[in-house]
Design an enzyme around this catalytic site. Sequence first.
Site, PDB file in Angstrom:
ATOM      1  N   GLY A   2       0.822  -1.210   0.000  1.00 22.94           N
ATOM      2  CA  GLY A   2       0.000   0.000   0.000  1.00 22.94           C
ATOM      3  C   GLY A   2       0.853   1.256   0.000  1.00 22.94           C
ATOM      4  O   GLY A   2       0.510   2.256   0.645  1.00 22.94           O
ATOM      5  N   SER A  37      -0.148   5.687  -1.533  1.00 14.97           N
ATOM      6  CA  SER A  37      -0.990   6.777  -1.038  1.00 14.97           C
ATOM      7  C   SER A  37      -0.888   6.852   0.477  1.00 14.97           C
ATOM      8  O   SER A  37      -0.419   5.906   1.133  1.00 14.97           O
ATOM      9  CB  SER A  37      -2.460   6.580  -1.447  1.00 14.97           C
ATOM     10  OG  SER A  37      -3.008   5.426  -0.816  1.00 14.97           O
ATOM     11  N   GLY A  38      -1.317   7.985   1.046  1.00 14.59           N
ATOM     12  CA  GLY A  38      -1.379   8.135   2.485  1.00 14.59           C
ATOM     13  C   GLY A  38      -0.062   7.869   3.178  1.00 14.59           C
ATOM     14  O   GLY A  38       1.012   8.309   2.748  1.00 14.59           O
ATOM     15  N   LEU A  39      -0.126   7.133   4.279  1.00 12.39           N
ATOM     16  CA  LEU A  39       1.071   6.827   5.064  1.00 12.39           C
ATOM     17  C   LEU A  39       2.094   6.053   4.237  1.00 12.39           C
ATOM     18  O   LEU A  39       3.300   6.272   4.356  1.00 12.39           O
ATOM     19  CB  LEU A  39       0.688   6.011   6.301  1.00 12.39           C
ATOM     20  CG  LEU A  39      -0.277   6.651   7.291  1.00 12.39           C
ATOM     21  CD1 LEU A  39      -0.694   5.634   8.337  1.00 12.39           C
ATOM     22  CD2 LEU A  39       0.340   7.873   7.939  1.00 12.39           C
ATOM     23  N   GLY A  40       1.612   5.116   3.431  1.00 14.79           N
ATOM     24  CA  GLY A  40       2.524   4.313   2.633  1.00 14.79           C
ATOM     25  C   GLY A  40       3.336   5.141   1.666  1.00 14.79           C
ATOM     26  O   GLY A  40       4.517   4.856   1.421  1.00 14.79           O
ATOM     27  N   SER A  74      -3.067   0.073  14.862  1.00 13.70           N
ATOM     28  CA  SER A  74      -3.829   1.228  15.339  1.00 13.70           C
ATOM     29  C   SER A  74      -3.942   1.137  16.856  1.00 13.70           C
ATOM     30  O   SER A  74      -4.027   0.036  17.417  1.00 13.70           O
ATOM     31  CB  SER A  74      -5.227   1.244  14.717  1.00 13.70           C
ATOM     32  OG  SER A  74      -6.086   2.130  15.415  1.00 13.70           O
ATOM     33  N   TYR A 113     -12.693  -3.974  12.140  1.00  8.83           N
ATOM     34  CA  TYR A 113     -11.437  -3.283  11.874  1.00  8.83           C
ATOM     35  C   TYR A 113     -10.534  -3.327  13.104  1.00  8.83           C
ATOM     36  O   TYR A 113      -9.337  -3.657  13.000  1.00  8.83           O
ATOM     37  CB  TYR A 113     -11.702  -1.829  11.476  1.00  8.83           C
ATOM     38  CG  TYR A 113     -10.438  -1.018  11.299  1.00  8.83           C
ATOM     39  CD1 TYR A 113      -9.620  -1.198  10.191  1.00  8.83           C
ATOM     40  CD2 TYR A 113     -10.062  -0.074  12.250  1.00  8.83           C
ATOM     41  CE1 TYR A 113      -8.460  -0.462  10.028  1.00  8.83           C
ATOM     42  CE2 TYR A 113      -8.900   0.670  12.102  1.00  8.83           C
ATOM     43  CZ  TYR A 113      -8.103   0.467  10.984  1.00  8.83           C
ATOM     44  OH  TYR A 113      -6.944   1.191  10.841  1.00  8.83           O
TER      45      TYR A 113
END
Length: 313
Positions: free
Chosen positions: A31, A34-37, A160, A185
């Site tokens: 991943g 995008s984002g954190l990746g 998380s 989740y």
Amino acid sequence: MTPLTHPTRTRLSDPLASAPDLTGRRAVVTGGSSGLGLVTTRTLLQGGAQVVIGARDTARAEHARDRLAEELSLPAGRLIVAPLDLIDPHSIRDFAKAVGDAPLDLLVLNAGISSVPLRHDHAGIESQFATNHLGHFALTGHLLPALEPGIEPRIVTVSSALYTGATLDLDELSNRTSYSPGRAYSRSKLANVIFAVELQRRLSAQGSTVRSFAAHPGMARTPLHTTYPSAATRILTSAVARVIGRDPEPADIGVLTAALSAQATPTLFWGPAGSKTAPDAVGQPFAAVATDPATAAALWSKSEQLSGVGILS
């Protein structure tokens, strides 16, 4: 089986100051487009590493690759995109065969789905558990032989802080009669942390040089929030993120600390500290639910059974 000894909370100021030169090292980021990746991928490239992005949406990943190549003036081959669908065992196996033919120094298990409508994998397992935990469990098993000869090799599992309120109901992983997207989740994130902790225990017991870390981004503003099935949940979460959330770059400091800092230890759960923009990281002791030997053994056995992949058994 000996439980993990809990150290004390540790705060690191500018933890990446102790990051090594990554020239000649290879990293995989699931991943990573995008984002954190994407932040993780960019930082590793800036440090000199070759990075392989594992992505389900290869078109989007290739677009990100092209942007980064131009931004960082990368030579050909420094950033590679390879297809990876973490809910598909065949895709995981093919990806591992493609990238595991040479020593690997870093594996960042970042990809994930969040609070999606009820779906199942080929074996009838709820999709968040199957993707976020089982897929990464299997990928780790396939790539561990490539990590063993790596330079200071590390595996970083992105979880998380929500894991502390989750329950791990291993006898009901289909959720066909009762399903809460949020609870599912959180359960997958609990499985991530238990996996990371137990993996480190097993690696240490075998004298391996590979180290296993767990990290989290706190409340981060990422595209993950746009996947919630409920419009009300999307609106509420976005509003909260705007007020207290971090942008991906400062939010990623815990992941980068776990991946690169010489000061980081696998015995702590790494995340961002201080303000929304401070480049500090904090390592927190794991909650008891993540370090229980019986729970870890049960999850490990179930994961091997469902994925068909054995790791350090």
